[in-house]
Design a protein around this motif. Structure first.
Motif, PDB file in Angstrom:
ATOM      1  N   ASP A 260      -2.509   3.097  11.763  1.00  0.00           N
ATOM      2  CA  ASP A 260      -1.827   4.155  11.012  1.00  0.00           C
ATOM      3  C   ASP A 260      -2.111   4.034   9.517  1.00  0.00           C
ATOM      4  OD1 ASP A 260      -0.758   5.222  13.304  1.00  0.00           O
ATOM      5  OD2 ASP A 260       1.293   4.546  12.946  1.00  0.00           O
ATOM      6  N   LEU A 261      -1.910   2.834   8.995  1.00  0.00           N
ATOM      7  CA  LEU A 261      -2.075   2.639   7.558  1.00  0.00           C
ATOM      8  C   LEU A 261      -3.513   2.880   7.120  1.00  0.00           C
ATOM      9  CD1 LEU A 261       0.185  -0.498   7.013  1.00  0.00           C
ATOM     10  CD2 LEU A 261       0.744   1.901   6.597  1.00  0.00           C
ATOM     11  N   ASN A 262      -4.448   2.461   7.970  1.00  0.00           N
ATOM     12  CA  ASN A 262      -5.848   2.595   7.585  1.00  0.00           C
ATOM     13  C   ASN A 262      -6.365   4.029   7.587  1.00  0.00           C
ATOM     14  OD1 ASN A 262      -5.609  -0.361   8.041  1.00  0.00           O
ATOM     15  ND2 ASN A 262      -7.767  -0.236   7.486  1.00  0.00           N
ATOM     16  N   ASN A 263      -5.528   4.955   8.015  1.00  0.00           N
ATOM     17  CA  ASN A 263      -5.852   6.363   7.815  1.00  0.00           C
ATOM     18  C   ASN A 263      -5.831   6.725   6.339  1.00  0.00           C
ATOM     19  OD1 ASN A 263      -6.132   7.891  10.401  1.00  0.00           O
ATOM     20  ND2 ASN A 263      -4.158   6.930  10.807  1.00  0.00           N
ATOM     21  N   PHE A 264      -5.079   5.947   5.574  1.00  0.00           N
ATOM     22  CA  PHE A 264      -4.837   6.319   4.184  1.00  0.00           C
ATOM     23  C   PHE A 264      -5.459   5.365   3.164  1.00  0.00           C
ATOM     24  CE2 PHE A 264      -1.329   7.798   6.847  1.00  0.00           C
ATOM     25  CZ  PHE A 264      -1.403   9.159   6.611  1.00  0.00           C
ATOM     26  N   GLY A 265      -5.863   4.192   3.629  1.00  0.00           N
ATOM     27  CA  GLY A 265      -6.462   3.245   2.698  1.00  0.00           C
ATOM     28  C   GLY A 265      -6.351   1.828   3.220  1.00  0.00           C
ATOM     29  N   CYS A 266      -6.927   0.904   2.485  1.00  0.00           N
ATOM     30  CA  CYS A 266      -6.847  -0.505   2.857  1.00  0.00           C
ATOM     31  C   CYS A 266      -5.799  -1.161   1.978  1.00  0.00           C
ATOM     32  CB  CYS A 266      -8.207  -1.173   2.666  1.00  0.00           C
ATOM     33  SG  CYS A 266      -9.477  -0.473   3.713  1.00  0.00           S
ATOM     34  N   PHE A 267      -4.596  -1.252   2.497  1.00  0.00           N
ATOM     35  CA  PHE A 267      -3.457  -1.699   1.693  1.00  0.00           C
ATOM     36  C   PHE A 267      -3.165  -3.188   1.864  1.00  0.00           C
ATOM     37  CE2 PHE A 267      -2.195   2.855   2.683  1.00  0.00           C
ATOM     38  CZ  PHE A 267      -2.734   3.351   1.513  1.00  0.00           C
ATOM     39  N   GLY A 268      -3.794  -3.818   2.847  1.00  0.00           N
ATOM     40  CA  GLY A 268      -3.484  -5.215   3.127  1.00  0.00           C
ATOM     41  C   GLY A 268      -4.551  -6.171   2.618  1.00  0.00           C
ATOM     42  N   GLN A 269      -4.348  -7.400   2.982  1.00  0.00           N
ATOM     43  CA  GLN A 269      -5.265  -8.442   2.533  1.00  0.00           C
ATOM     44  C   GLN A 269      -5.404  -9.432   3.694  1.00  0.00           C
ATOM     45  OE1 GLN A 269      -3.989  -9.760  -1.309  1.00  0.00           O
ATOM     46  NE2 GLN A 269      -5.560 -11.325  -1.450  1.00  0.00           N
ATOM     47  N   GLN A 270      -6.654  -9.738   4.063  1.00  0.00           N
ATOM     48  CA  GLN A 270      -6.825 -10.660   5.188  1.00  0.00           C
ATOM     49  C   GLN A 270      -6.156 -12.004   4.921  1.00  0.00           C
ATOM     50  OE1 GLN A 270      -9.487  -8.725   4.196  1.00  0.00           O
ATOM     51  NE2 GLN A 270     -10.916  -8.419   5.898  1.00  0.00           N
ATOM     52  N   GLY A 271      -5.556 -12.535   5.933  1.00  0.00           N
ATOM     53  CA  GLY A 271      -4.920 -13.847   5.821  1.00  0.00           C
ATOM     54  C   GLY A 271      -3.578 -13.837   5.129  1.00  0.00           C
ATOM     55  N   TYR A 272      -3.231 -12.683   4.537  1.00  0.00           N
ATOM     56  CA  TYR A 272      -1.989 -12.606   3.758  1.00  0.00           C
ATOM     57  C   TYR A 272      -0.998 -11.612   4.352  1.00  0.00           C
ATOM     58  CZ  TYR A 272       1.080 -11.601  -0.254  1.00  0.00           C
ATOM     59  OH  TYR A 272       2.172 -11.406  -1.069  1.00  0.00           O
ATOM     60  N   GLY A 273      -1.504 -10.434   4.649  1.00  0.00           N
ATOM     61  CA  GLY A 273      -0.630  -9.358   5.109  1.00  0.00           C
ATOM     62  C   GLY A 273      -0.539  -8.259   4.072  1.00  0.00           C
ATOM     63  N   TYR A 274       0.634  -7.669   3.977  1.00  0.00           N
ATOM     64  CA  TYR A 274       0.831  -6.573   3.037  1.00  0.00           C
ATOM     65  C   TYR A 274       1.907  -6.941   2.017  1.00  0.00           C
ATOM     66  CZ  TYR A 274      -1.573  -3.890   6.671  1.00  0.00           C
ATOM     67  OH  TYR A 274      -2.481  -3.453   7.589  1.00  0.00           O
ATOM     68  N   SER A 275       1.672  -6.545   0.776  1.00  0.00           N
ATOM     69  CA  SER A 275       2.734  -6.621  -0.228  1.00  0.00           C
ATOM     70  C   SER A 275       3.727  -5.508   0.068  1.00  0.00           C
ATOM     71  CB  SER A 275       2.142  -6.435  -1.628  1.00  0.00           C
ATOM     72  OG  SER A 275       3.130  -5.907  -2.502  1.00  0.00           O
ATOM     73  N   VAL A 276       4.975  -5.879   0.275  1.00  0.00           N
ATOM     74  CA  VAL A 276       5.998  -4.897   0.648  1.00  0.00           C
ATOM     75  C   VAL A 276       6.134  -3.837  -0.438  1.00  0.00           C
ATOM     76  CG1 VAL A 276       8.460  -4.549   1.094  1.00  0.00           C
ATOM     77  CG2 VAL A 276       7.286  -6.517   2.081  1.00  0.00           C
ATOM     78  N   GLU A 277       6.220  -4.289  -1.680  1.00  0.00           N
ATOM     79  CA  GLU A 277       6.433  -3.339  -2.759  1.00  0.00           C
ATOM     80  C   GLU A 277       5.257  -2.368  -2.903  1.00  0.00           C
ATOM     81  OE1 GLU A 277       7.346  -5.141  -6.482  1.00  0.00           O
ATOM     82  OE2 GLU A 277       8.131  -3.268  -7.331  1.00  0.00           O
ATOM     83  N   PHE A 278       4.045  -2.934  -2.827  1.00  0.00           N
ATOM     84  CA  PHE A 278       2.856  -2.091  -2.966  1.00  0.00           C
ATOM     85  C   PHE A 278       2.786  -1.063  -1.844  1.00  0.00           C
ATOM     86  CE2 PHE A 278      -1.725  -1.418  -2.000  1.00  0.00           C
ATOM     87  CZ  PHE A 278      -2.054  -0.715  -3.158  1.00  0.00           C
ATOM     88  N   LEU A 279       2.991  -1.546  -0.624  1.00  0.00           N
ATOM     89  CA  LEU A 279       2.897  -0.655   0.528  1.00  0.00           C
ATOM     90  C   LEU A 279       3.966   0.435   0.461  1.00  0.00           C
ATOM     91  CD1 LEU A 279       1.317  -0.097   3.070  1.00  0.00           C
ATOM     92  CD2 LEU A 279       2.796  -1.701   4.299  1.00  0.00           C
ATOM     93  N   TYR A 280       5.157   0.025   0.047  1.00  0.00           N
ATOM     94  CA  TYR A 280       6.266   0.974  -0.106  1.00  0.00           C
ATOM     95  C   TYR A 280       5.895   2.085  -1.077  1.00  0.00           C
ATOM     96  CZ  TYR A 280      11.002   2.638  -1.270  1.00  0.00           C
ATOM     97  OH  TYR A 280      12.122   3.403  -1.497  1.00  0.00           O
ATOM     98  N   THR A 281       5.340   1.682  -2.197  1.00  0.00           N
ATOM     99  CA  THR A 281       4.954   2.654  -3.215  1.00  0.00           C
ATOM    100  C   THR A 281       3.843   3.569  -2.729  1.00  0.00           C
ATOM    101  OG1 THR A 281       5.447   0.925  -4.818  1.00  0.00           O
ATOM    102  CG2 THR A 281       4.338   2.882  -5.656  1.00  0.00           C
ATOM    103  N   GLU A 282       2.900   2.985  -2.005  1.00  0.00           N
ATOM    104  CA  GLU A 282       1.789   3.785  -1.495  1.00  0.00           C
ATOM    105  C   GLU A 282       2.280   4.841  -0.497  1.00  0.00           C
ATOM    106  OE1 GLU A 282      -1.501   3.948  -2.313  1.00  0.00           O
ATOM    107  OE2 GLU A 282      -0.860   2.685  -3.998  1.00  0.00           O
ATOM    108  N   ILE A 283       3.146   4.403   0.424  1.00  0.00           N
ATOM    109  CA  ILE A 283       3.642   5.360   1.420  1.00  0.00           C
ATOM    110  C   ILE A 283       4.492   6.433   0.752  1.00  0.00           C
ATOM    111  CG2 ILE A 283       5.077   5.639   3.488  1.00  0.00           C
ATOM    112  CD1 ILE A 283       4.119   2.993   4.466  1.00  0.00           C
TER     113      ILE A 283
END
Lengths: 212, 212
Positions: A50-73
DNA sequence: TAGATTGTTAATCGATTAACAATC
DNA sequence: TAGATTGTTAATCGATTAACAATC
């Protein structure tokens, strides 16, 4: 957007947004698709797709920054903007929506409310005076309205829909129990409460509650 | 029901029901899947597939009897029964639903409404006196309730949900902005107005209005 | 009987899930 | 470096559409 996003994906976005908001409130700063999938009761694969429809918001080995992802969505959902709304039909539902403060908090501002009923016209709802629907066209010619909320009986809804489209309104939040025919560039989002209640009564009386 | 009916099919049933009701009102007595498909803007194939999940309601060379099909779908949806409902949360939306007469017409009877707010308790909404939520358990022990309508803030919703499940309520119409965890035999139907509005703002701001 | 239209099987399409190389 | 987890491709699953024999 580049490629076509499926409606199924779009309908899931607000739920992601809500869960991310909750995580933020709880001071959680990073989350993996796996962790989120457990909380939301979906697959991690679906979240990443789902997320990758809109961009690459994560980071391998780390996951997603909650704040960043929240802002992006938030941006994806168009919640970084504000919207002007009018309510057409000041009955029970129309008034309830006008009174509900959370919409304003998210940038959806009600700037007008209309009805045909002389007994309602002039009444004040959270600072908005209910106007005669005769004044609708005039109002639309001097105010830029993003979304019209239709909370009126279905016969009137069809007629009013015609009018507001001619006046250039591009978004319709339709609570009336009818399918509105609109040009391609006019978006209709339906809330059919009666249909929803019927779906519930189906499930209750079918006796088949495997995994709704 | 015998085999598992998909949620996609179930969600389409109320719309079929509505169109058949309109046909009845217009004095149309028979309809083919083709004709109906044109009116509803779906494929004839889908209509036949959907209906055949529940039985063989048509006749080759003739089509469907509108009245018969209407009655059958009514039964499938469980609308041949009546339901007792309570509203928990007498705010804007709760009161609006209580005031909305069409639900009663379809057999959904509101027989109680509750709130925590002392300023609301005692108020009369269409013949129902708003009760103190403290009286909820007692009320549920002496009344058989099919559906609880949750129109309260999300924190309270989770707590109240627990209570009503313990009291044996099997149907929940959830307007609060939270995902309720329930046992398999308790059915939850969500109406997330905020999500719906966000879907609309997505469509408006994505600029991609191909075919929503 | 001939035309129309169903119910149902088969084909297609799209969405979800699984798997894994890339890489932080 | 080793472990974790992404982004993305491939496999699976389910839903929609097409086709057509059955039959009214």
């Amino acid at each position: 957007m580049d490629k076509k996003i499926s409606l199924a994906v779009i309908k899931r976005l607000p739920r992601y947004y809500r869960y991310l908001g909750d995580l933020l409130d709880n001071g959680i700063t990073r989350i993996s698709s796996k962790d989120l999938s457990v909380r939301m009761n979906v697959t991690a694969s679906q979240i990443r797709q789902d997320l990758n429809n809109f961009g690459c918001f994560g980071q391998q080995g780390y996951g997603y920054s909650v704040e960043f992802l929240y802002t992006e969505i938030k941006k994806i959902l168009g919640l970084d903007k504000t919207y002007n709304l009018i309510i057409i039909g000041a009955g029970n539902i129309g008034q309830a929506l006008a009174n509900y403060v959370n919409f304003q908090k998210r940038g959806f501002n009600f700037i007008g409310i209309f009805d045909v009923n002389p007994r309602l016209i002039g009444l004040n709802i959270r600072g908005l005076e209910i106007m005669d629907i005769d004044k609708l066209e005039k109002f639309l010619s001097v105010n830029s309205i993003d979304i019209a909320v239709l909370t009126l009986p279905k016969n009137n809804a069809v007629k009013v829909c015609q009018t507001i489209i001619e006046c250039g309104v591009k978004g319709i939040w339709n609570f009336s129990h009818v399918d509105l025919k609109t040009p391609d560039d006019v978006i209709v989002e339906n809330v059919h409460l009666t249909d929803s209640l019927m779906t519930l009564s189906y499930k209750l009386s079918s006796g088949d509650f495997s995994d709704f």
